[in-house]
Design a protein around this motif. Structure first.
Motif, PDB file in Angstrom:
ATOM      1  N   ASP A 254      48.175  38.324 -42.185  1.00 11.72           N
ATOM      2  CA  ASP A 254      48.469  36.944 -41.385  1.00 11.72           C
ATOM      3  C   ASP A 254      48.853  37.559 -39.984  1.00 11.72           C
ATOM      4  OD1 ASP A 254      49.352  34.510 -40.545  1.00 11.72           O
ATOM      5  OD2 ASP A 254      51.424  34.487 -41.612  1.00 11.72           O
ATOM      6  N   VAL A 255      47.985  37.095 -39.272  1.00  7.46           N
ATOM      7  CA  VAL A 255      48.323  37.466 -37.825  1.00  7.46           C
ATOM      8  C   VAL A 255      48.996  36.144 -37.146  1.00  7.46           C
ATOM      9  CG1 VAL A 255      47.202  37.749 -35.338  1.00  7.46           C
ATOM     10  CG2 VAL A 255      46.316  39.074 -37.642  1.00  7.46           C
ATOM     11  N   ALA A 256      50.450  36.468 -36.746  1.00  4.58           N
ATOM     12  CA  ALA A 256      51.247  35.218 -36.382  1.00  4.58           C
ATOM     13  C   ALA A 256      51.223  35.217 -34.967  1.00  4.58           C
ATOM     14  CB  ALA A 256      52.721  35.692 -36.891  1.00  4.58           C
TER      15      ALA A 256
ATOM     16  N   LYS B 120      46.333  31.199 -37.951  1.00  4.60           N
ATOM     17  CA  LYS B 120      47.208  30.097 -37.100  1.00  4.60           C
ATOM     18  C   LYS B 120      48.125  30.864 -36.416  1.00  4.60           C
ATOM     19  CE  LYS B 120      45.803  26.665 -40.759  1.00  4.60           C
ATOM     20  NZ  LYS B 120      46.665  25.633 -41.690  1.00  4.60           N
ATOM     21  N   PRO B 121      47.892  31.185 -35.279  1.00  5.30           N
ATOM     22  CA  PRO B 121      49.085  32.018 -34.526  1.00  5.30           C
ATOM     23  C   PRO B 121      50.105  31.023 -33.866  1.00  5.30           C
ATOM     24  CG  PRO B 121      46.924  31.908 -33.178  1.00  5.30           C
ATOM     25  CD  PRO B 121      46.539  31.442 -34.672  1.00  5.30           C
ATOM     26  N   TYR B 122      51.219  31.423 -33.913  1.00  5.57           N
ATOM     27  CA  TYR B 122      52.411  30.455 -33.115  1.00  5.57           C
ATOM     28  C   TYR B 122      53.428  31.119 -32.602  1.00  5.57           C
ATOM     29  CZ  TYR B 122      54.752  32.608 -37.229  1.00  5.57           C
ATOM     30  OH  TYR B 122      55.647  33.592 -38.287  1.00  5.57           O
ATOM     31  N   LEU B 123      53.316  32.714 -32.449  1.00  2.72           N
ATOM     32  CA  LEU B 123      54.268  33.542 -31.971  1.00  2.72           C
ATOM     33  C   LEU B 123      53.735  34.081 -30.665  1.00  2.72           C
ATOM     34  CD1 LEU B 123      57.212  34.497 -31.950  1.00  2.72           C
ATOM     35  CD2 LEU B 123      56.457  36.477 -33.216  1.00  2.72           C
ATOM     36  N   LEU B 124      54.324  33.907 -29.414  1.00  2.00           N
ATOM     37  CA  LEU B 124      54.236  34.629 -28.273  1.00  2.00           C
ATOM     38  C   LEU B 124      55.129  35.685 -27.853  1.00  2.00           C
ATOM     39  CD1 LEU B 124      52.137  35.562 -25.825  1.00  2.00           C
ATOM     40  CD2 LEU B 124      53.170  33.460 -24.465  1.00  2.00           C
ATOM     41  N   ASP B 125      55.134  36.702 -27.828  1.00  2.00           N
ATOM     42  CA  ASP B 125      56.354  37.800 -27.500  1.00  2.00           C
ATOM     43  C   ASP B 125      55.910  38.470 -26.387  1.00  2.00           C
ATOM     44  OD1 ASP B 125      58.456  39.721 -27.432  1.00  2.00           O
ATOM     45  OD2 ASP B 125      57.992  40.581 -29.255  1.00  2.00           O
TER      46      ASP B 125
ATOM     47  N   HIS C 222      55.920  29.231 -30.543  1.00  2.00           N
ATOM     48  CA  HIS C 222      57.275  29.846 -30.343  1.00  2.00           C
ATOM     49  C   HIS C 222      57.210  30.914 -29.202  1.00  2.00           C
ATOM     50  CE1 HIS C 222      61.251  31.889 -32.411  1.00  2.00           C
ATOM     51  NE2 HIS C 222      61.386  31.114 -31.180  1.00  2.00           N
ATOM     52  N   ILE C 223      57.903  31.049 -28.310  1.00  3.17           N
ATOM     53  CA  ILE C 223      57.782  31.977 -27.234  1.00  3.17           C
ATOM     54  C   ILE C 223      59.212  32.738 -27.318  1.00  3.17           C
ATOM     55  CG2 ILE C 223      57.730  32.435 -24.982  1.00  3.17           C
ATOM     56  CD1 ILE C 223      56.118  29.239 -24.450  1.00  3.17           C
ATOM     57  N   ILE C 224      59.158  33.865 -27.295  1.00  2.32           N
ATOM     58  CA  ILE C 224      60.258  34.736 -27.569  1.00  2.32           C
ATOM     59  C   ILE C 224      60.041  35.832 -26.524  1.00  2.32           C
ATOM     60  CG2 ILE C 224      60.697  34.476 -29.761  1.00  2.32           C
ATOM     61  CD1 ILE C 224      59.907  37.376 -30.489  1.00  2.32           C
ATOM     62  N   ALA C 225      61.129  36.654 -26.125  1.00  2.96           N
ATOM     63  CA  ALA C 225      61.031  38.113 -25.344  1.00  2.96           C
ATOM     64  C   ALA C 225      62.174  38.912 -25.759  1.00  2.96           C
ATOM     65  CB  ALA C 225      61.270  37.779 -23.774  1.00  2.96           C
ATOM     66  N   GLU C 226      62.019  40.100 -25.444  1.00  2.00           N
ATOM     67  CA  GLU C 226      62.558  41.106 -25.927  1.00  2.00           C
ATOM     68  C   GLU C 226      63.738  41.838 -24.722  1.00  2.00           C
ATOM     69  OE1 GLU C 226      59.953  43.899 -27.348  1.00  2.00           O
ATOM     70  OE2 GLU C 226      59.214  42.362 -28.803  1.00  2.00           O
ATOM     71  N   PRO C 227      64.396  41.008 -24.022  1.00  2.79           N
ATOM     72  CA  PRO C 227      65.420  41.797 -23.064  1.00  2.79           C
ATOM     73  C   PRO C 227      66.350  42.633 -23.597  1.00  2.79           C
ATOM     74  CG  PRO C 227      66.318  39.458 -23.478  1.00  2.79           C
ATOM     75  CD  PRO C 227      64.837  39.824 -24.220  1.00  2.79           C
ATOM     76  N   GLY C 228      66.666  43.741 -22.958  1.00  4.06           N
ATOM     77  CA  GLY C 228      67.534  44.586 -23.323  1.00  4.06           C
ATOM     78  C   GLY C 228      68.828  44.885 -22.050  1.00  4.06           C
ATOM     79  N   ARG C 229      68.311  45.695 -21.052  1.00  5.95           N
ATOM     80  CA  ARG C 229      69.138  45.970 -20.113  1.00  5.95           C
ATOM     81  C   ARG C 229      69.466  44.628 -19.212  1.00  5.95           C
ATOM     82  NH1 ARG C 229      67.354  50.281 -17.299  1.00  5.95           N
ATOM     83  NH2 ARG C 229      65.287  50.737 -18.576  1.00  5.95           N
ATOM     84  N   PHE C 230      68.847  43.712 -19.480  1.00  7.08           N
ATOM     85  CA  PHE C 230      69.225  42.436 -18.629  1.00  7.08           C
ATOM     86  C   PHE C 230      70.426  42.037 -19.199  1.00  7.08           C
ATOM     87  CE2 PHE C 230      69.472  37.910 -18.909  1.00  7.08           C
ATOM     88  CZ  PHE C 230      69.463  37.624 -17.538  1.00  7.08           C
ATOM     89  N   TYR C 231      70.839  42.274 -20.512  1.00  9.15           N
ATOM     90  CA  TYR C 231      72.084  41.773 -20.995  1.00  9.15           C
ATOM     91  C   TYR C 231      73.409  42.601 -20.812  1.00  9.15           C
ATOM     92  CZ  TYR C 231      70.394  37.284 -23.102  1.00  9.15           C
ATOM     93  OH  TYR C 231      69.780  36.066 -23.413  1.00  9.15           O
ATOM     94  N   VAL C 232      72.802  43.768 -20.906  1.00  6.21           N
ATOM     95  CA  VAL C 232      73.996  44.788 -20.853  1.00  6.21           C
ATOM     96  C   VAL C 232      74.232  45.773 -19.796  1.00  6.21           C
ATOM     97  CG1 VAL C 232      74.114  44.642 -23.424  1.00  6.21           C
ATOM     98  CG2 VAL C 232      72.678  46.389 -22.294  1.00  6.21           C
TER      99      VAL C 232
END
Length: 472
Positions: free
Chosen positions: A187-189, A225-230, A264-274
């Motif tokens: 399943d390609v999400a 049925k892709p639904y996720l953009l990272d 559903h749109i997500i991101a992977e911030p790291g240094r931005f938060y800490v």
């Protein structure tokens, strides 16, 4: 009050106190010799508010590898943030604070087989892929996984380039991986990318999102049925930095290529938060004055300062994260400034923190502060040569306490209400029963007069340094 090795609780400061007053209080106590951090969780909360304001359609999934300090993860979980994990240990750490598996993305495109099995057992289904062998591996070990294809779209300028290791070509390789996923019945999400850590090329996000749109359409044509953009990481977090330009480009590209809410749109911030939430305090334990001018053989041409943390500890970020650090003397200097260098405590000549900088003359026991030390520092720090990893003291203000004190996994037990200067100075926690093995509770750790008034106390260092001639 007992000396414990429990995690430091969050000290709620009054209106007259802040990170720098806490640092000064600890540093001038007369009993503090080791380097230490002060973590302001209010800075993390403010960063989250900025993120939600600037990128309202993008849900953050914090990159645990950036800084996995427990209280950081707990604060982020309390704010409702998801998590980007790269290993089963990171997955366990996040699950261990009560985060649901649906809020975790296993965002490592090259995973160990045992880690895939563990993810399957823990219900962590969403995971990234950028090669054929990984698809076959997932088919065998976690066939119900939700596959997210990671494409390569590199920023021209970034603090750490990642495309050389991860990400498939969006034009040639990605379509082949979509076809293989269909053949394997996976399943390609969705689609993900990472433009590079510490990105300084905002337009790259538009190119990456355009590639993602094309692959979304191709996946739909194949029956997925892709639904996720990272959107991956790359967002700066130092004091004075801004994500405004990135956010503007991202928002416009999302409106152009993903205008509906069915993705559903997500991101992977790291240094931005800490990054800006952690401030490191180090002290000078040795000093070497170098004479090297043949015209003035007795004149000091360079000062070498040796501090109690280095590149094998917190400053590993100089080697592994390409960071640049700025030393800030805790005391205001006077007189002329001398070319200086700052060195870590180990016996390795590589252990240099600052190569060349003009500084006022400093003495043994003086403190040097480094801001923006929250990203890719503590997780990589080692105890090489027997030097400890600095302790983290956690503070916040009353407003953040009121916001978080009942937001699970945080509770009121996480907080100490009111200033506790003696507690902070000694690097202790209040209460608890787990006493450090080296501590004799019958020994008075510091005279009460030192704790009563540190402003009038003199330095506890009674030695001087030796000036030496240039090395041959």
């Amino acid at each position: 009050m007992k000396v414990t090795n429990l995690d430091e609780r969050i000290h709620v400061l009054d209106n007259a106190s802040n990170v720098m007053t806490v640092i000064k209080d600890i540093a001038t106590s007369g009993v503090q010799e080791e380097a230490f951090y002060v973590l302001d969780i209010g800075d993390i909360v403010r960063k989250h508010q900025i993120w939600k304001q600037k990128l309202p359609r993008v849900d953050p999934y914090y990159a645990v590898k950036c800084n996995d300090t427990l209280i950081v993860l707990e604060v982020l979980a309390a704010l409702g943030i998801g998590f980007d994990c790269a290993s089963k240990t990171e997955i366990n750490k996040v699950l261990g604070i009560g985060v649901d598996s649906s809020r975790i993305v296993f965002a490592n495109p090259a995973k160990l087989a045992s880690h895939i099995r563990h993810a399957a057992g823990m219900g962590v289904d969403t995971m990234t892929v950028d090669n054929e062998s990984e698809l076959h591996k997932i088919k065998k070990l976690h066939p119900s996984a939700k596959v997210v294809l990671r494409i390569r779209c590199d920023a021209e300028l970034a603090q750490c380039q990642l495309g050389m290791k991860f990400g498939c070509d969006p034009t040639h390789e990605a379509p082949n991986l979509l076809h293989l996923s269909r053949m394997l019945g996976l399943d390609v999400a969705g689609i993900s990318f990472h433009v590079g850590s510490g990105c300084q090329d905002p337009p790259v996000f538009h190119r990456a999102i355009r590639h993602a749109r094309m692959l979304f359409d191709m996946a739909s044509d194949l029956g997925f049925k892709p639904y996720l953009l990272d959107l991956g990481g790359g967002y700066p977090g130092n004091k004075g930095s801004s994500i405004d330009k990135m956010a503007d480009i991202i928002n416009k590209a999302l409106d152009e290529y993903f205008p509906s809410d069915d993705v559903h749109i997500i991101a992977e911030p790291g240094r931005f938060y800490v990054a800006s939430a952690f401030t490191l305090a180090t002290s000078i334990h040795s000093k070497r004055a170098v004479r090297g001018d043949e015209n003035s053989p007795n004149a000091i041409t360079h000062n070498m300062y040796y501090i109690n943390d280095g590149v094998y500890g917190s400053f590993n970020c100089l080697l592994y994260d390409h960071q640049h650090v700025t030393p800030i003397p805790l005391k205001n200097g006077c007189g002329k400034m001398t070319p200086s260098s700052i060195w870590g405590p180990t016996c390795d000549g590589l252990d240099q923190v600052v190569e060349n900088i003009l500084l006022h003359d400093m003495e043994l026991g003086d403190w040097i502060i480094f801001e923006n030390m929250g990203a890719y520092t503590l997780p990589v720090a080692s105890k090489f040569n027997g030097f400890p990893v600095p302790k983290v003291h956690v503070v916040t203000d009353e407003g953040v306490w009121l916001l978080l004190k009942d937001a699970l996994p945080l509770t009121e037990d996480h907080f100490v209400i009111g200033n506790t200067p003696a507690n902070l100075r000694l690097g202790l926690d209040i209460g608890g029963s787990d006493i450090d093995g080296w501590t004799d509770p019958t020994i008075q750790l510091a005279p009460t007069e030192i704790l009563a008034d540190s402003s009038s106390s003199t330095t506890s260092f009674i030695y001087d340094y030796v000036e030496v001639d240039p090395l041959n």
